[in-house]
Write an enzyme that holds these catalytic residues in place. Structure first.
Site, PDB file in Angstrom:
ATOM      1  N   CYS A 186       0.795  -1.241   0.000  1.00  0.00           N
ATOM      2  CA  CYS A 186       0.000   0.000   0.000  1.00  0.00           C
ATOM      3  C   CYS A 186       0.816   1.274   0.000  1.00  0.00           C
ATOM      4  O   CYS A 186       0.674   2.095  -0.904  1.00  0.00           O
ATOM      5  CB  CYS A 186      -0.934  -0.019   1.198  1.00  0.00           C
ATOM      6  SG  CYS A 186      -1.952  -1.484   1.254  1.00  0.00           S
TER       7      CYS A 186
HETATM    8  C1  UGA Z   1      -1.136   0.210   5.645  1.00  0.00           C
HETATM    9  C2  UGA Z   1      -1.927   1.131   6.602  1.00  0.00           C
HETATM   10  O1  UGA Z   1      -1.372   1.078   7.923  1.00  0.00           O
HETATM   11  C3  UGA Z   1      -3.405   0.720   6.655  1.00  0.00           C
HETATM   12  O2  UGA Z   1      -4.121   1.650   7.466  1.00  0.00           O
HETATM   13  C4  UGA Z   1      -3.976   0.754   5.228  1.00  0.00           C
HETATM   14  O3  UGA Z   1      -5.332   0.375   5.195  1.00  0.00           O
HETATM   15  C5  UGA Z   1      -3.176  -0.204   4.368  1.00  0.00           C
HETATM   16  O4  UGA Z   1      -1.782   0.212   4.364  1.00  0.00           O
HETATM   17  C6  UGA Z   1      -3.773  -0.169   2.990  1.00  0.00           C
HETATM   18  O5  UGA Z   1      -3.715   0.885   2.332  1.00  0.00           O
HETATM   19  O6  UGA Z   1      -4.416  -1.141   2.589  1.00  0.00           O
HETATM   20  P1  UGA Z   1       0.018  -2.206   5.911  1.00  0.00           P
HETATM   21  O7  UGA Z   1       0.568  -1.999   4.538  1.00  0.00           O
HETATM   22  O8  UGA Z   1      -0.599  -3.501   6.269  1.00  0.00           O
HETATM   23  O9  UGA Z   1      -1.124  -1.098   6.219  1.00  0.00           O
HETATM   24  O10 UGA Z   1       1.254  -2.011   6.887  1.00  0.00           O
HETATM   25  P2  UGA Z   1       1.717  -1.001   8.035  1.00  0.00           P
HETATM   26  O11 UGA Z   1       1.631  -1.677   9.338  1.00  0.00           O
HETATM   27  O12 UGA Z   1       1.081   0.311   7.901  1.00  0.00           O
HETATM   28  O13 UGA Z   1       3.280  -0.853   7.681  1.00  0.00           O
HETATM   29  C7  UGA Z   1       3.722  -0.350   6.427  1.00  0.00           C
HETATM   30  C8  UGA Z   1       5.223  -0.262   6.411  1.00  0.00           C
HETATM   31  O14 UGA Z   1       5.690   0.816   7.228  1.00  0.00           O
HETATM   32  C9  UGA Z   1       5.945  -1.517   6.928  1.00  0.00           C
HETATM   33  O15 UGA Z   1       7.059  -1.778   6.115  1.00  0.00           O
HETATM   34  C10 UGA Z   1       6.382  -1.115   8.338  1.00  0.00           C
HETATM   35  O16 UGA Z   1       7.524  -1.807   8.746  1.00  0.00           O
HETATM   36  C11 UGA Z   1       6.675   0.364   8.146  1.00  0.00           C
HETATM   37  N1  UGA Z   1       6.554   1.134   9.400  1.00  0.00           N
HETATM   38  C12 UGA Z   1       5.340   1.320   9.986  1.00  0.00           C
HETATM   39  C13 UGA Z   1       7.695   1.700   9.964  1.00  0.00           C
HETATM   40  O17 UGA Z   1       8.824   1.543   9.440  1.00  0.00           O
HETATM   41  N2  UGA Z   1       7.565   2.441  11.108  1.00  0.00           N
HETATM   42  C14 UGA Z   1       6.371   2.654  11.702  1.00  0.00           C
HETATM   43  O18 UGA Z   1       6.321   3.367  12.740  1.00  0.00           O
HETATM   44  C15 UGA Z   1       5.232   2.070  11.135  1.00  0.00           C
END
Ligand code: UGA
Length: 434
Positions: free
Chosen positions: A268
């Site tokens: 995403c």
């Molecule tokens: C993300 C959004 O969090 C959801 O709200 C949204 O619905 C979804 O995309 C979508 O558009 O369908 P997701 O891709 O499952 O969800 O994953 P996240 O938990 O948001 O993490 C995304 C990336 O950011 C990962 O690589 C994670 O490691 C990284 N991240 C996240 C960080 O490096 N630091 C953080 O503080 C948070």
């Protein structure tokens, strides 16, 4: 009880089909992929998501959830039709609407035969204006009816996180409903009658934009935290987590999504931010801030390579382990995982790269076959010179000095700030962001 058709049984479509059936509606999940439909009809999810197998079984057990390859028939019988098909990226970052167009045409054909008022809801993530300019005309042409008179039209973005998608769908923190008119809005409000959470009613384009704005902001927050971590390293002896904690005490700053690391991945964030930048470019607007968030994200995994070289010197012919191949802990998804550019950069440096992940080994091997895949932690680390922690599986928190005993040189680069420093003993631990 509302009769619902969810078109597209991928991550979003399936999870919503289950959640809507458990909420008391009669749901048919429809997809052109016969293999997927046959598996789902037997109660077997086609991808892993915590709690999905159980809730799918529960939903089928209620007798209110079924699956079908007959899209026309499923759409014909429904009062509300969700379009939850994929919108993959094209080379220039823009999104490919082929599946959405095909779905809209088929739903339009069904609506031509239906004698009652139906509402079409775009759940797929689409650039603002798509529902009005692309979906609406296709529906009108195929159905011979007018939007707002013969049928209703809504945009209802999803905010599901991988790993907690089922809970997010069952208990959303907010509902954003873009509606063409009040009758469409009422119909979708009835679908979500049982949900107790803030609701925002908007027009179609605004709802489409809320989805992109949310992901673009969260991705930018992550890049911001990563920039801070890099600055903490440059300035020396500053721990970025403590800095973020201090920032988070300001009520105007929410400390969530400020965890520094090797960058954001997944299906995403990278895709949506690129799509928004591309939409701006298309209309002659240069989204400088979002481009900066993406460009930092491109180089962030390479920080681990720099830290490894600083600790060891040349990486040529060294055994370098990447611990964690999925884009985040708890997932088997390697789409846009930062392990991919990291592994490629290490291979270019002449390193012998070994990867290990509790769930994503096979998926990663398909993407970067030159990386040797280890079946367990001990064999990954055996004889290794450097170990780079790439994602945030909870078990990395439990690692102890003894786990790294088999390494030739005990150098660990913690790219996610996850290991417990107290228990690392004689290991040379380098933590990104101080
Ligand atoms: C993300 C959004 O969090 C959801 O709200 C949204 O619905 C979804 O995309 C979508 O558009 O369908 P997701 O891709 O499952 O969800 O994953 P996240 O938990 O948001 O993490 C995304 C990336 O950011 C990962 O690589 C994670 O490691 C990284 N991240 C996240 C960080 O490096 N630091 C953080 O503080 C948070």
């Amino acid at each position: 009880m509302v009769r619902i058709c969810v078109l597209g049984t991928g991550h979003v479509g399936l999870v919503y089909s289950v959640a809507l059936a458990l909420d008391g509606h009669e749901v048919c999940g429809a997809d052109v992929d016969a293999k997927v439909i046959s598996s789902l009809s037997r109660g077997q999810p086609t991808f892993f998501e915590p709690g999905l197998a159980e809730t799918l079984a529960d939903a089928i057990g209620t007798g209110r959830l079924s699956f079908s390859t007959d899209i026309l028939e499923s759409a014909l019988r429904a009062d509300v039709i969700f379009l939850a098909v994929g919108t993959p990226s094209r080379r220039d970052g823009s999104i490919d609407l082929a599946y959405l167009r095909a779905a809209a045409r088929e739903v339009g054909r069904a609506m031509r035969r239906a004698s009652r008022y139906q509402v079409v809801v775009v759940k797929s993530t689409v650039i603002p204006g798509t529902t009005e300019d692309v979906v609406r005309p296709l529906l009108e042409r195929a159905s011979g009816k007018k939007a707002g008179k013969g049928f209703g039209l809504c945009v209802n973005p999803e905010f599901l996180r991988e790993g907690s998608a089922v809970q997010d769908a069952l208990h959303p923190d907010r509902l954003v409903i873009g509606a063409l008119d009040s009758r469409s809005l009422e119909a979708l409000d009835a679908v979500y009658a049982r949900q107790v959470c803030p609701r925002l009613a908007t027009d179609l384009r605004t709802a489409e934009m809320v989805k992109y704005a949310t992901n673009a902001f969260l991705a930018t927050k992550v890049s911001f935290a990563n920039e801070l971590a890099n600055l903490c390293d440059a300035l020396g002896s500053i721990n970025v987590d403590t800095v973020v904690e201090g920032m988070g005490l300001d009520p105007r700053i929410n400390p969530k999504f400020l965890k520094a690391g090797l960058g954001f991945g997944g299906s995403c964030f990278p895709k949506d931010v690129r799509a928004l930048v591309a939409a701006g470019t298309h209309r002659k607007y240069r989204a400088r801030l979002l481009k900066a968030a993406l460009s930092l994200n491109d180089v962030q995994p390479l920080r681990a390579v720099g830290l490894a070289e600083k600790a060891l010197g040349s990486l040529r012919a060294r055994r370098v382990v990447i611990l964690g191949l999925a884009f985040k802990g708890g997932s088997d998804d390697v789409r846009e995982s930062r392990a991919i550019p990291l592994a490629r950069a290490l291979l270019r440096k002449g390193a012998n790269v070994v990867g290990f992940d509790p769930a994503a080994n096979d998926a990663f091997h398909k993407v970067v076959p030159r990386v040797e895949i280890a079946q367990d932690l001990a064999s990954a680390l055996d004889g290794a010179d450097v170990c780079i922690i790439q994602n945030d599986w909870p078990q990395w928190r439990e690692l102890r000095a003894v786990d790294f005993m088999g390494m030739r040189r005990g150098i660990v680069i913690d790219g996610r700030r996850i290991v417990n420093r107290e228990t690392m003993g004689a290991v040379t631990l380098v933590v990104l962001g101080g």
